[in-house]
Design a protein around this motif. Structure first.
Motif, PDB file in Angstrom:
ATOM      1  N   LYS A 136     -47.466 -59.771  21.273  1.00 48.30           N
ATOM      2  CA  LYS A 136     -47.041 -58.557  20.569  1.00 48.30           C
ATOM      3  C   LYS A 136     -45.578 -58.652  20.170  1.00 48.30           C
ATOM      4  O   LYS A 136     -44.723 -59.037  20.974  1.00 48.30           O
ATOM      5  CB  LYS A 136     -47.245 -57.317  21.447  1.00 48.30           C
ATOM      6  CG  LYS A 136     -46.908 -56.010  20.718  1.00 48.30           C
ATOM      7  CD  LYS A 136     -47.211 -54.778  21.550  1.00 48.30           C
ATOM      8  CE  LYS A 136     -46.073 -54.432  22.467  1.00 48.30           C
ATOM      9  NZ  LYS A 136     -46.138 -53.043  22.968  1.00 48.30           N
TER      10      LYS A 136
ATOM     11  N   GLY B 154     -35.949 -56.552  14.456  1.00 46.60           N
ATOM     12  CA  GLY B 154     -37.054 -57.152  15.207  1.00 46.60           C
ATOM     13  C   GLY B 154     -36.944 -58.657  15.233  1.00 46.60           C
ATOM     14  O   GLY B 154     -36.122 -59.242  14.535  1.00 46.60           O
ATOM     15  N   THR B 155     -37.677 -59.302  16.090  1.00 44.31           N
ATOM     16  CA  THR B 155     -38.808 -58.721  16.786  1.00 44.31           C
ATOM     17  C   THR B 155     -38.803 -59.156  18.242  1.00 44.31           C
ATOM     18  O   THR B 155     -38.001 -59.999  18.627  1.00 44.31           O
ATOM     19  CB  THR B 155     -40.116 -59.119  16.094  1.00 44.31           C
ATOM     20  OG1 THR B 155     -41.265 -58.604  16.776  1.00 44.31           O
ATOM     21  CG2 THR B 155     -40.249 -60.623  15.997  1.00 44.31           C
ATOM     22  N   THR B 156     -39.713 -58.585  19.008  1.00 46.83           N
ATOM     23  CA  THR B 156     -39.875 -58.952  20.405  1.00 46.83           C
ATOM     24  C   THR B 156     -41.013 -59.966  20.534  1.00 46.83           C
ATOM     25  O   THR B 156     -41.689 -60.271  19.546  1.00 46.83           O
ATOM     26  CB  THR B 156     -40.196 -57.720  21.253  1.00 46.83           C
ATOM     27  OG1 THR B 156     -41.404 -57.123  20.738  1.00 46.83           O
ATOM     28  CG2 THR B 156     -39.069 -56.701  21.167  1.00 46.83           C
TER      29      THR B 156
ATOM     30  N   THR C 268     -43.971 -60.452  23.551  1.00 47.64           N
ATOM     31  CA  THR C 268     -44.547 -60.226  24.872  1.00 47.64           C
ATOM     32  C   THR C 268     -46.047 -60.488  24.829  1.00 47.64           C
ATOM     33  O   THR C 268     -46.691 -60.305  23.794  1.00 47.64           O
ATOM     34  CB  THR C 268     -44.321 -58.779  25.352  1.00 47.64           C
ATOM     35  OG1 THR C 268     -44.812 -57.865  24.359  1.00 47.64           O
ATOM     36  CG2 THR C 268     -42.850 -58.512  25.605  1.00 47.64           C
TER      37      THR C 268
ATOM     38  N   LEU D 124     -44.648 -49.183  20.122  1.00 51.44           N
ATOM     39  CA  LEU D 124     -43.377 -49.470  20.777  1.00 51.44           C
ATOM     40  C   LEU D 124     -43.282 -48.722  22.104  1.00 51.44           C
ATOM     41  O   LEU D 124     -43.599 -47.528  22.166  1.00 51.44           O
ATOM     42  CB  LEU D 124     -42.203 -49.017  19.906  1.00 51.44           C
ATOM     43  CG  LEU D 124     -41.984 -49.673  18.548  1.00 51.44           C
ATOM     44  CD1 LEU D 124     -42.929 -49.152  17.500  1.00 51.44           C
ATOM     45  CD2 LEU D 124     -40.544 -49.437  18.103  1.00 51.44           C
TER      46      LEU D 124
ATOM     47  N   GLU E 256     -38.908 -49.739  26.721  1.00 44.90           N
ATOM     48  CA  GLU E 256     -38.212 -50.980  27.059  1.00 44.90           C
ATOM     49  C   GLU E 256     -37.983 -51.837  25.820  1.00 44.90           C
ATOM     50  O   GLU E 256     -36.908 -52.424  25.640  1.00 44.90           O
ATOM     51  CB  GLU E 256     -39.032 -51.752  28.089  1.00 44.90           C
ATOM     52  CG  GLU E 256     -38.373 -53.029  28.577  1.00 44.90           C
ATOM     53  CD  GLU E 256     -39.233 -53.773  29.585  1.00 44.90           C
ATOM     54  OE1 GLU E 256     -38.925 -54.949  29.884  1.00 44.90           O
ATOM     55  OE2 GLU E 256     -40.223 -53.193  30.078  1.00 44.90           O
ATOM     56  N   GLU E 257     -38.994 -51.931  24.953  1.00 42.74           N
ATOM     57  CA  GLU E 257     -38.868 -52.730  23.735  1.00 42.74           C
ATOM     58  C   GLU E 257     -37.833 -52.140  22.781  1.00 42.74           C
ATOM     59  O   GLU E 257     -37.023 -52.864  22.191  1.00 42.74           O
ATOM     60  CB  GLU E 257     -40.234 -52.835  23.047  1.00 42.74           C
ATOM     61  CG  GLU E 257     -41.240 -53.670  23.826  1.00 42.74           C
ATOM     62  CD  GLU E 257     -42.669 -53.431  23.375  1.00 42.74           C
ATOM     63  OE1 GLU E 257     -43.505 -54.324  23.581  1.00 42.74           O
ATOM     64  OE2 GLU E 257     -42.970 -52.331  22.842  1.00 42.74           O
ATOM     65  N   LYS E 258     -37.869 -50.814  22.640  1.00 42.55           N
ATOM     66  CA  LYS E 258     -36.890 -50.165  21.765  1.00 42.55           C
ATOM     67  C   LYS E 258     -35.470 -50.397  22.274  1.00 42.55           C
ATOM     68  O   LYS E 258     -34.560 -50.707  21.501  1.00 42.55           O
ATOM     69  CB  LYS E 258     -37.199 -48.666  21.666  1.00 42.55           C
ATOM     70  CG  LYS E 258     -38.456 -48.342  20.863  1.00 42.55           C
ATOM     71  CD  LYS E 258     -38.672 -46.855  20.720  1.00 42.55           C
ATOM     72  CE  LYS E 258     -39.259 -46.227  21.945  1.00 42.55           C
ATOM     73  NZ  LYS E 258     -39.721 -44.844  21.740  1.00 42.55           N
TER      74      LYS E 258
ATOM     75  N   TYR F  45     -34.399 -52.818  24.186  1.00 41.34           N
ATOM     76  CA  TYR F  45     -34.047 -54.239  24.037  1.00 41.34           C
ATOM     77  C   TYR F  45     -33.480 -54.515  22.644  1.00 41.34           C
ATOM     78  O   TYR F  45     -32.455 -55.191  22.493  1.00 41.34           O
ATOM     79  CB  TYR F  45     -35.286 -55.100  24.295  1.00 41.34           C
ATOM     80  CG  TYR F  45     -35.183 -56.528  23.791  1.00 41.34           C
ATOM     81  CD1 TYR F  45     -34.511 -57.506  24.523  1.00 41.34           C
ATOM     82  CD2 TYR F  45     -35.750 -56.892  22.575  1.00 41.34           C
ATOM     83  CE1 TYR F  45     -34.412 -58.821  24.058  1.00 41.34           C
ATOM     84  CE2 TYR F  45     -35.654 -58.193  22.098  1.00 41.34           C
ATOM     85  CZ  TYR F  45     -34.986 -59.149  22.850  1.00 41.34           C
ATOM     86  OH  TYR F  45     -34.881 -60.429  22.369  1.00 41.34           O
TER      87      TYR F  45
ATOM     88  N   GLY G  22     -45.552 -52.209  15.467  1.00 43.12           N
ATOM     89  CA  GLY G  22     -45.838 -53.403  16.259  1.00 43.12           C
ATOM     90  C   GLY G  22     -46.964 -54.187  15.629  1.00 43.12           C
ATOM     91  O   GLY G  22     -47.787 -53.637  14.887  1.00 43.12           O
TER      92      GLY G  22
END
Length: 543
Positions: A253, A293-295, A297, A308, A311-313, A315, A338
């Motif tokens: 993700k 972005g982006t993450t 995970t 979202l 924690e992701e926001k 980060y 996402g």
């Protein structure tokens, strides 16, 4: 594209190739296959590009992170990925000039050693881009950087490195692929879900049993070959065709947050090369906002829409803040989205961040199913070419691929100054004219023509944005929009840049769709209620 006409053909005709999945890879395969002379059907259980292909970082690139890893680890697979991406970059830009364009990216640096490191790396990146005319990378002084991006923190800034990649409107680019395939003879339909496969006496697939998600009707599509282009959902289709196959996809993700344009206050994008988890993060201007972005995970539940979390926001905001003179916080969030990456892996112990975005074409010898696995947006055309090359082999044919020079729908006779003609002929304001040309290319004239008989269609959907009512009508007639979200999220992209304004526009869009599609009052209210509930939840979760 007319959905009812497509449904009739899907039910009554027999196809050479049925493609499941109408994201970038599936749409690319449909266009390539129909141009090689095959009779093609393409279906998707939701809207075109409704999953991964509308939720990218909007970049057309080779991947600077892959290059860094390739050099550090002497990893030739990573190097090959970069080379393929940069070879395809100029094709993606050239084939739809209204939807894709060069993008300048700045990398702020804090010391001359850091600047030298990135400059050398980006010079290597430049050497792989031999087929396009984008400007080469440059090392800029602190003053030059601040002129281009005044929002940066001058206390920590030493200098910056400027380089170029491409940017695209991913959902509309995918739609242009589907439109182009349809106009070349393919039969396309959204909201068609696969239930099962029918097979001949040898166990080979010869038909797909599907359901129309709008009417609930089930029917069978007859096809000599089936190609699976469902990205993160590929294993579900593979196992439906042959339960003995091993799983191949490791979904990952990635999320993006959307902040006001003023956060960077620049037409330049920013590459952040250092993050807490070893990724790179981009801050990119898009549609009057700024996407970060982006993450990356691991995703455990691919059936739930990727959204979202806090924690992701945090980060992403924490990654950007060290570079800004005026720090930002979560309360400034305008929207977010996402998506799932269809990463290929045979080793469950590997981190998703370490997996390549390469692709593979699998032919199941038992069922005959062909699956296009992995890949990324920039190389969609190459992925499609490799897939239809395999289809040629199965059919014992040798056809030429011509998609490298095939202009997509809206790009025909494209003139970026067409907005001036729209202004003269239809009296639109300048921002509306520029928007229409950037979304519809040479076909923007058709939207203007709708307003000649009904001047009310000139009205904006929102006072803050250049989107107009005529686009909704055009979308129902030519772009197969079925729900308000199809239009607001993927045809004009408002959902991914401004949740509150999307909610504000929803009743007007539903009313226009109701008139065009013949909804009764109950159906219209149902469409409004379902989508507004989702939007309100996004807004509430954002705080």
């Amino acid at each position: 594209m007319n959905r009812n006409t497509s449904l009739e053909k899907l039910k009554s005709e027999e196809f050479d190739i049925c493609i499941i999945g109408a994201g970038a890879s599936g749409a690319g395969c449909a266009l390539d296959a129909v141009l090689r002379g095959y009779k093609v059907a393409i279906i998707d259980r939701k809207d075109f590009a409704s999953e991964t292909s509308s939720r990218s970082t909007k970049l057309i690139h080779g991947g600077v992170r892959y290059l860094e890893q390739a050099v550090k680890k002497l990893d030739f697979a990573q190097l090959k990925q970069v080379k393929h991406g940069l070879e395809e970059r100029h094709i993606v830009l050239n084939n739809a000039p209204h939807l894709a364009r060069p993008l300048a990216l700045l990398t702020p640096v804090n010391s001359w050693i850091e600047g030298l490191y990135y400059k050398v790396g980006l010079q290597i990146y430049d050497t792989f881009a031999t087929k396009d005319s984008l400007p080469k990378s440059k090392w800029l002084s602190k003053k030059e950087v601040l002129e281009k991006m005044p929002s940066l923190d001058r206390k920590t800034l030493h200098s910056g490195v400027l380089y170029y990649d491409g940017q695209l409107d991913d959902a509309r680019y995918c739609l242009a692929l589907v439109q182009s395939a349809s106009e070349a003879g393919a039969v396309a339909a959204n909201y068609i879900e696969v239930n099962s496969f029918e097979k001949d006496e040898k166990g080979k697939i010869n038909a797909v049993t599907v359901s129309d998600m709008q009417s609930g009707d089930s029917f069978t599509i007859k096809s000599r070959m089936v190609i699976n282009c469902t990205g993160p959902f590929s294993d579900k289709i593979r196992l439906a065709a042959n339960p003995k196959l091993p799983e191949r996809i490791r979904p990952s993700k990635g999320v993006h947050v959307v902040l006001p344009y003023e956060t960077l206050n620049s037409e330049y994008a920013m590459l952040i090369p250092k993050t807490s988890d070893g990724r790179v993060v981009f801050a990119i201007p898009f549609e009057g906002a700024m996407i970060i972005g982006t993450t990356d995970t691991e995703c455990k539940d691919i059936n739930a829409e990727p959204t979202l979390n806090q924690e992701e926001k945090q980060y992403l905001v924490d990654t950007l803040n060290p570079y800004l003179a005026r720090k930002i916080d979560i309360s400034q969030l305008k929207a977010g989205f996402g998506g799932l990456r269809p990463l290929l892996s045979a080793d469950p112990s590997k981190s998703t961040k370490s997996l390549l975005r390469d692709h593979e074409i699998e032919v199941d010898s038992h069922s005959g199913l062909i699956s296009l696995l992995g890949g990324k947006w920039t190389t969609y055309r190459l992925m499609a070419k490799d897939t239809i090359d395999v289809a040629d082999e199965v059919f014992a044919k040798k056809n030429s691929c011509v998609t490298d020079q095939y202009t997509l729908a809206g790009g025909e006779n494209y003139n970026p100054e067409l907005w001036q003609q729209l202004q003269t002929d239809f009296g639109f304001e300048e921002d509306i004219c520029r928007h229409l040309v950037r979304k519809y290319g040479s076909r923007a004239i058709q939207i203007g023509a709708l307003t000649l008989n009904d001047p009310a269609l000139k009205q904006r959907l929102s006072a803050r944005y250049p989107y107009i009512k005529a686009e909704v009508v055009y979308g129902t007639q030519h772009e197969m929009i079925v729900t308000p979200r199809d239009f607001l999220a993927r045809r004009i992209r408002l959902e991914i840049t401004d949740w509150k304004e999307t909610l504000h526009c929803l009743p007007v869009v539903a009313e226009l769709m109701s008139k065009s599609l013949g909804w009764n009052e109950e159906e219209k209210q149902k469409q409004i209620a379902g989508y507004s509930a989702e939007l309100k939840k996004y807004i509430s979760d954002a705080g």
